[in-house]
Motif scaffolding. Structure first.
Motif, PDB file in Angstrom:
ATOM      1  N   LEU A 137       0.784  -1.224   0.000  1.00 20.73           N
ATOM      2  CA  LEU A 137       0.000   0.000   0.000  1.00 20.73           C
ATOM      3  C   LEU A 137       0.821   1.281   0.000  1.00 20.73           C
ATOM      4  N   ALA A 138       1.900   1.348   0.805  1.00 18.17           N
ATOM      5  CA  ALA A 138       2.545   2.629   1.078  1.00 18.17           C
ATOM      6  C   ALA A 138       4.001   2.713   0.618  1.00 18.17           C
ATOM      7  N   HIS A 139       4.449   1.787  -0.212  1.00 19.71           N
ATOM      8  CA  HIS A 139       5.858   1.791  -0.627  1.00 19.71           C
ATOM      9  C   HIS A 139       6.242   3.099  -1.319  1.00 19.71           C
ATOM     10  N   GLN A 140       5.291   3.737  -1.988  1.00 18.82           N
ATOM     11  CA  GLN A 140       5.594   4.978  -2.705  1.00 18.82           C
ATOM     12  C   GLN A 140       5.976   6.120  -1.775  1.00 18.82           C
ATOM     13  N   LEU A 141       5.740   5.971  -0.474  1.00 15.10           N
ATOM     14  CA  LEU A 141       6.119   7.010   0.486  1.00 15.10           C
ATOM     15  C   LEU A 141       7.622   7.036   0.737  1.00 15.10           C
ATOM     16  N   ASP A 142       8.314   5.949   0.409  1.00 16.96           N
ATOM     17  CA  ASP A 142       9.758   5.865   0.640  1.00 16.96           C
ATOM     18  C   ASP A 142      10.527   6.430  -0.542  1.00 16.96           C
ATOM     19  N   ALA A 143      11.651   7.067  -0.242  1.00 14.43           N
ATOM     20  CA  ALA A 143      12.535   7.593  -1.298  1.00 14.43           C
ATOM     21  C   ALA A 143      13.757   6.702  -1.492  1.00 14.43           C
ATOM     22  N   VAL A 144      13.784   5.567  -0.803  1.00 15.66           N
ATOM     23  CA  VAL A 144      14.866   4.589  -0.943  1.00 15.66           C
ATOM     24  C   VAL A 144      14.246   3.244  -1.302  1.00 15.66           C
ATOM     25  N   ALA A 145      15.086   2.271  -1.605  1.00 19.11           N
ATOM     26  CA  ALA A 145      14.576   0.965  -2.035  1.00 19.11           C
ATOM     27  C   ALA A 145      13.792   0.257  -0.942  1.00 19.11           C
ATOM     28  N   TYR A 146      14.361   0.221   0.264  1.00 16.76           N
ATOM     29  CA  TYR A 146      13.788  -0.590   1.338  1.00 16.76           C
ATOM     30  C   TYR A 146      13.527   0.261   2.576  1.00 16.76           C
ATOM     31  N   GLY A 147      12.812   1.372   2.387  1.00 14.25           N
ATOM     32  CA  GLY A 147      12.437   2.221   3.502  1.00 14.25           C
ATOM     33  C   GLY A 147      11.403   1.554   4.394  1.00 14.25           C
ATOM     34  N   PRO A 148      10.961   2.240   5.452  1.00 18.37           N
ATOM     35  CA  PRO A 148      10.062   1.628   6.443  1.00 18.37           C
ATOM     36  C   PRO A 148       8.698   1.226   5.911  1.00 18.37           C
ATOM     37  N   HIS A 149       8.280   1.771   4.750  1.00 16.85           N
ATOM     38  CA  HIS A 149       6.989   1.411   4.172  1.00 16.85           C
ATOM     39  C   HIS A 149       7.100   0.322   3.112  1.00 16.85           C
ATOM     40  N   SER A 150       8.307  -0.137   2.812  1.00 13.66           N
ATOM     41  CA  SER A 150       8.489  -1.146   1.766  1.00 13.66           C
ATOM     42  C   SER A 150       7.994  -2.511   2.252  1.00 13.66           C
ATOM     43  N   PRO A 151       7.498  -3.348   1.336  1.00 13.76           N
ATOM     44  CA  PRO A 151       7.079  -4.691   1.746  1.00 13.76           C
ATOM     45  C   PRO A 151       8.186  -5.469   2.449  1.00 13.76           C
ATOM     46  N   ILE A 152       9.434  -5.302   2.010  1.00 14.64           N
ATOM     47  CA  ILE A 152      10.531  -6.068   2.597  1.00 14.64           C
ATOM     48  C   ILE A 152      10.776  -5.649   4.048  1.00 14.64           C
ATOM     49  N   ALA A 153      10.741  -4.344   4.320  1.00 12.28           N
ATOM     50  CA  ALA A 153      10.973  -3.868   5.688  1.00 12.28           C
ATOM     51  C   ALA A 153       9.830  -4.237   6.628  1.00 12.28           C
ATOM     52  N   LEU A 154       8.648  -4.505   6.093  1.00 20.17           N
ATOM     53  CA  LEU A 154       7.498  -4.855   6.930  1.00 20.17           C
ATOM     54  C   LEU A 154       7.476  -6.334   7.326  1.00 20.17           C
ATOM     55  N   LEU A 155       8.284  -7.162   6.681  1.00 19.45           N
ATOM     56  CA  LEU A 155       8.205  -8.609   6.901  1.00 19.45           C
ATOM     57  C   LEU A 155       8.372  -9.027   8.364  1.00 19.45           C
ATOM     58  N   PRO A 156       9.366  -8.499   9.111  1.00 20.51           N
ATOM     59  CA  PRO A 156       9.533  -8.960  10.496  1.00 20.51           C
ATOM     60  C   PRO A 156       8.310  -8.710  11.369  1.00 20.51           C
TER      61      PRO A 156
END
Length: 256
Positions: free
Chosen positions: A116-135
């Motif tokens: 939903l919110a990956h576009q809010l990040d200006a980097v590849a794996y910011g806090p809204h990226s699917p990858i950063a949300l996995l844990p």
């Protein structure tokens, strides 16, 4: 030639179960011949996690050679993360995150929340990226026939810790969203400083036997990783030794 039933048995034995969130990196060729091709593997994985589970795959993309203008089309830009990823991207039930180079596709119960919110990040794996949300979801990471090096979760941890060997570069992209609307946004990309090469196999002694499991699926060597344990242990190690994951022969490479 492996059947869907045989793939399912191998994956269950490795430790994949119903209602899980599962990020999958795949070298499809490593599995050997599969009845029905990549669609069979995807269907087996979705069946294993069930209606309450979620399947995710990296869906990285890159500009076509020779193109000067950086454009990312959410619906039409192909995945450069392999045959299985591209097949998964084109399924009707897949949702894709809006990021020009490091998007992810997801299908299942939590797919919308993940992308939903990956576009809010200006980097590849910011806090809204699917990858950063996995844990936070207790997800697992499955590496099929590709070793531990392509694990994008480790790159996300490198970004979080801000390890000193990452060099920054900014670029303006044009993004075309699901509705066809066009927006422009500046993104910060990371490259490894010249001379540094990854050694992601070094996570092995950090992990518990249940946090990092090895097994065979078809003809492929596979790893199943507990994402919460990986983030917890590797963040602590990198904050003490920020060069833990790299060596310094060779040339710099783009963050994948």
């Amino acid at each position: 030639m492996a059947s869907a039933q045989e793939l399912g048995q191998d994956l269950r034995q490795l430790g994949i179960s119903e209602a899980e969130m599962l990020l999958v990196h795949t070298s499809f060729r490593s599995l050997g011949p599969i009845e029905g091709g990549p669609e069979t593997l995807i269907s087996v994985l979705l069946e294993l996690v069930g209606d309450e589970g979620t399947l995710i795959m990296p869906c990285n993309s890159a500009m076509a050679p020779g193109k000067q203008e950086a454009i990312f089309d959410l619906k039409n830009s192909p995945s450069t993360s392999g045959l299985v990823s591209e097949t998964f991207r084109t399924r009707q039930d897949s949702r894709r995150s809006l990021h020009p180079s490091h998007s992810a596709c997801a299908s299942g119960a939590k797919a919308h929340a993940l992308v939903l919110a990956h576009q809010l990040d200006a980097v590849a794996y910011g806090p809204h990226s699917p990858i950063a949300l996995l844990p936070s979801y207790g997800a697992k990471v499955l590496m099929i026939g590709c070793g531990l090096e392509p694990n994008c979760s480790i790159h996300a941890i490198e970004e979080l810790v801000e390890v000193p060997y990452l060099q920054e570069a900014w670029r303006t992209w044009t993004l075309i969203d699901e509705e066809g609307a066009s927006i422009q946004k500046d993104y910060r990309f990371h490259r490894y400083e010249n001379g540094y090469q990854t050694c992601f196999e070094r996570i092995k002694p950090l992990m518990s036997p249940s946090g990092l499991r090895w097994g065979r699926v078809g003809a492929a060597d596979c790893w199943l990783i507990d994402s919460a344990e990986l983030w917890d242990k590797l963040v602590k190690v990198l904050r003490k030794d920020p060069f833990f994951l790299v060596e310094k022969p060779g040339d710099g490479t783009l963050l994948q």
